[in-house]
Design a protein around this motif. Sequence first.
Motif, PDB file in Angstrom:
ATOM      1  N   VAL A 136      32.073 -48.980 -15.516  1.00 51.56           N
ATOM      2  CA  VAL A 136      32.291 -48.549 -16.899  1.00 51.56           C
ATOM      3  C   VAL A 136      31.096 -48.932 -17.767  1.00 51.56           C
ATOM      4  O   VAL A 136      30.344 -49.847 -17.456  1.00 51.56           O
ATOM      5  N   SER A 137      30.945 -48.189 -18.868  1.00 51.09           N
ATOM      6  CA  SER A 137      29.987 -48.532 -19.909  1.00 51.09           C
ATOM      7  C   SER A 137      30.741 -49.220 -21.040  1.00 51.09           C
ATOM      8  O   SER A 137      31.890 -48.869 -21.329  1.00 51.09           O
ATOM      9  N   GLN A 138      30.091 -50.178 -21.678  1.00 49.53           N
ATOM     10  CA  GLN A 138      30.731 -50.914 -22.766  1.00 49.53           C
ATOM     11  C   GLN A 138      30.124 -50.538 -24.104  1.00 49.53           C
ATOM     12  O   GLN A 138      28.920 -50.598 -24.305  1.00 49.53           O
ATOM     13  N   VAL A 139      30.998 -50.150 -25.031  1.00 48.55           N
ATOM     14  CA  VAL A 139      30.641 -49.959 -26.433  1.00 48.55           C
ATOM     15  C   VAL A 139      31.374 -51.046 -27.207  1.00 48.55           C
ATOM     16  O   VAL A 139      32.551 -51.311 -26.953  1.00 48.55           O
ATOM     17  N   GLN A 194      26.125 -49.976 -25.712  1.00 54.18           N
ATOM     18  CA  GLN A 194      25.974 -49.536 -27.095  1.00 54.18           C
ATOM     19  C   GLN A 194      26.735 -50.462 -28.023  1.00 54.18           C
ATOM     20  O   GLN A 194      27.865 -50.863 -27.721  1.00 54.18           O
ATOM     21  N   ILE A 195      26.116 -50.803 -29.146  1.00 47.81           N
ATOM     22  CA  ILE A 195      26.773 -51.554 -30.209  1.00 47.81           C
ATOM     23  C   ILE A 195      26.951 -50.621 -31.396  1.00 47.81           C
ATOM     24  O   ILE A 195      26.021 -49.901 -31.776  1.00 47.81           O
ATOM     25  N   VAL A 196      28.132 -50.636 -31.997  1.00 46.82           N
ATOM     26  CA  VAL A 196      28.402 -49.829 -33.183  1.00 46.82           C
ATOM     27  C   VAL A 196      28.465 -50.754 -34.395  1.00 46.82           C
ATOM     28  O   VAL A 196      29.342 -51.620 -34.485  1.00 46.82           O
ATOM     29  N   THR A 207      17.230 -59.774 -31.246  1.00 47.31           N
ATOM     30  CA  THR A 207      16.380 -58.597 -31.465  1.00 47.31           C
ATOM     31  C   THR A 207      16.552 -57.577 -30.347  1.00 47.31           C
ATOM     32  O   THR A 207      15.975 -56.490 -30.404  1.00 47.31           O
ATOM     33  N   LYS A 208      17.331 -57.908 -29.328  1.00 49.82           N
ATOM     34  CA  LYS A 208      17.567 -57.006 -28.207  1.00 49.82           C
ATOM     35  C   LYS A 208      18.869 -56.246 -28.409  1.00 49.82           C
ATOM     36  O   LYS A 208      19.711 -56.624 -29.212  1.00 49.82           O
ATOM     37  N   GLY A 209      19.019 -55.166 -27.630  1.00 51.41           N
ATOM     38  CA  GLY A 209      20.266 -54.420 -27.664  1.00 51.41           C
ATOM     39  C   GLY A 209      20.164 -53.110 -28.417  1.00 51.41           C
ATOM     40  O   GLY A 209      19.287 -52.918 -29.260  1.00 51.41           O
ATOM     41  N   ASN A 210      21.078 -52.195 -28.105  1.00 50.17           N
ATOM     42  CA  ASN A 210      21.109 -50.863 -28.707  1.00 50.17           C
ATOM     43  C   ASN A 210      22.167 -50.816 -29.802  1.00 50.17           C
ATOM     44  O   ASN A 210      23.353 -50.993 -29.527  1.00 50.17           O
ATOM     45  N   ILE A 211      21.750 -50.567 -31.023  1.00 47.25           N
ATOM     46  CA  ILE A 211      22.663 -50.539 -32.167  1.00 47.25           C
ATOM     47  C   ILE A 211      22.578 -49.193 -32.864  1.00 47.25           C
ATOM     48  O   ILE A 211      21.493 -48.722 -33.192  1.00 47.25           O
ATOM     49  N   ASP A 212      23.730 -48.567 -33.101  1.00 48.94           N
ATOM     50  CA  ASP A 212      23.814 -47.375 -33.927  1.00 48.94           C
ATOM     51  C   ASP A 212      24.786 -47.646 -35.068  1.00 48.94           C
ATOM     52  O   ASP A 212      25.721 -48.444 -34.920  1.00 48.94           O
TER      53      ASP A 212
END
Length: 422
Positions: free
Chosen positions: A132-135, A172-174, A190-195
């Motif tokens: 699974v992918s985690q959001v 993904q981080i929301v 400073t790391k990670g994907n944020i939208d």
Amino acid sequence: MFFQNQKCIALISVHGDPAAEIGKEEAGGQNVYIRQVGEALSRQGWQVDMYTRRADPDQPKIVQHTPTCRTIWISAGPKMFIPRDELFEYLPTFVQGFLKFQRQSGYPYRVVHTNYWLSSWVGMQLKKVLPVSQVHTYHSLGAVKYQSIPTVPLIASTRLDVEKMCLETAEQIVATSPQEKEHMRSLVSTKGNIDIIPCGTDVHHFGSVSREAARHTLGIDSDEKVILYVGRFDPRKGIETLVQAVAQSQVRQHQRVRLIIGGGSRPGESDGRERERIEGIVAELGLSDITHFPGRLNPKTDLPTYYAAADVSVVPSHYEPFGLVAVEAMACRTPVIASNVGGLQFTVRSEATGLLVPPKDEAAFAAAIDRILMNPTWQRVLGLAARQHVEASEPLSRQAHHRKLDTVEKASWPTYISQKFY
């Protein structure tokens, strides 16, 4: 048995039960957010399972909200309410309960959307055994919260470590506001994907009642100035600041004022004790005759009416990651006075849809209340602009569901997740 392309998602909220009665202890905006996201995803063709911890032995195992959206209660620890800061030790049991139910149901989840730091730990464990992918949505950040409270809990270091690991490892981080994203970057990692995907509300439900009809229903005279608070009884919500501000307000010398403090509470519990404390302050300040405590306000039948009846809605929280109450009030054409903190800085446009003032500043809140209530023409202008602002940025609007997404910031969460993971 399901087809290979069946769209299945698990929404995990260990402590925020999406089926809970809003207004109970630790049941507020997060619960509403998860429930609405789940139901919106189900309307887009997803099978949605919302997992939460069983906090009552009388709860059924499953409650079905729509044909493809349900809440599943997992037993982890005593079947009773446990404060969120004391739940971490039960998370391994929660993970095992999730996996057992998932194996039995056979749903092939491709995404887990975790909510709050406790659930992020669960999601990271599930990724070790499931494809699974985690959001993840934080709802609040420990690095920010611990700056605003006098006593930091023992779980603080664990929470900070988990929040950092989640930001750096989740697919993904929301973030619900630019302010929250900035806090993640400056205080967490400073790391990670944020939208950024702002919270939304039902603009057809909130805004469906006129001011005249609302006041007639509630028995409020047309010439009364109504100040409204909606939320939990919790010291961090700043209700004492609001009460003190009303006591200092100059508008009471010229106008009939009514203060409404709406929210559920239970005698003997923490929210019940906070309500008693607030009632004591109200009495000491001589505001008992103008202050009303209607109790829990039902989101479907009560809230649109109370918001519409108010001249101003006040959100005096010490910290709010987003501020769903502010959005709901603005959708009802009611200007908002809010603490200049967290996501409220993004939700409320000061001088345009309401006013932002420093948190815990009684004099500033009093001055803001006077500015709006003593200028009814400006109050109406702010209210109309507030409604327009919510409509213009509404992330759950039908238009967002059908247009090509140019920027994530204007996307609905369900549309975004469908395009990103399917």
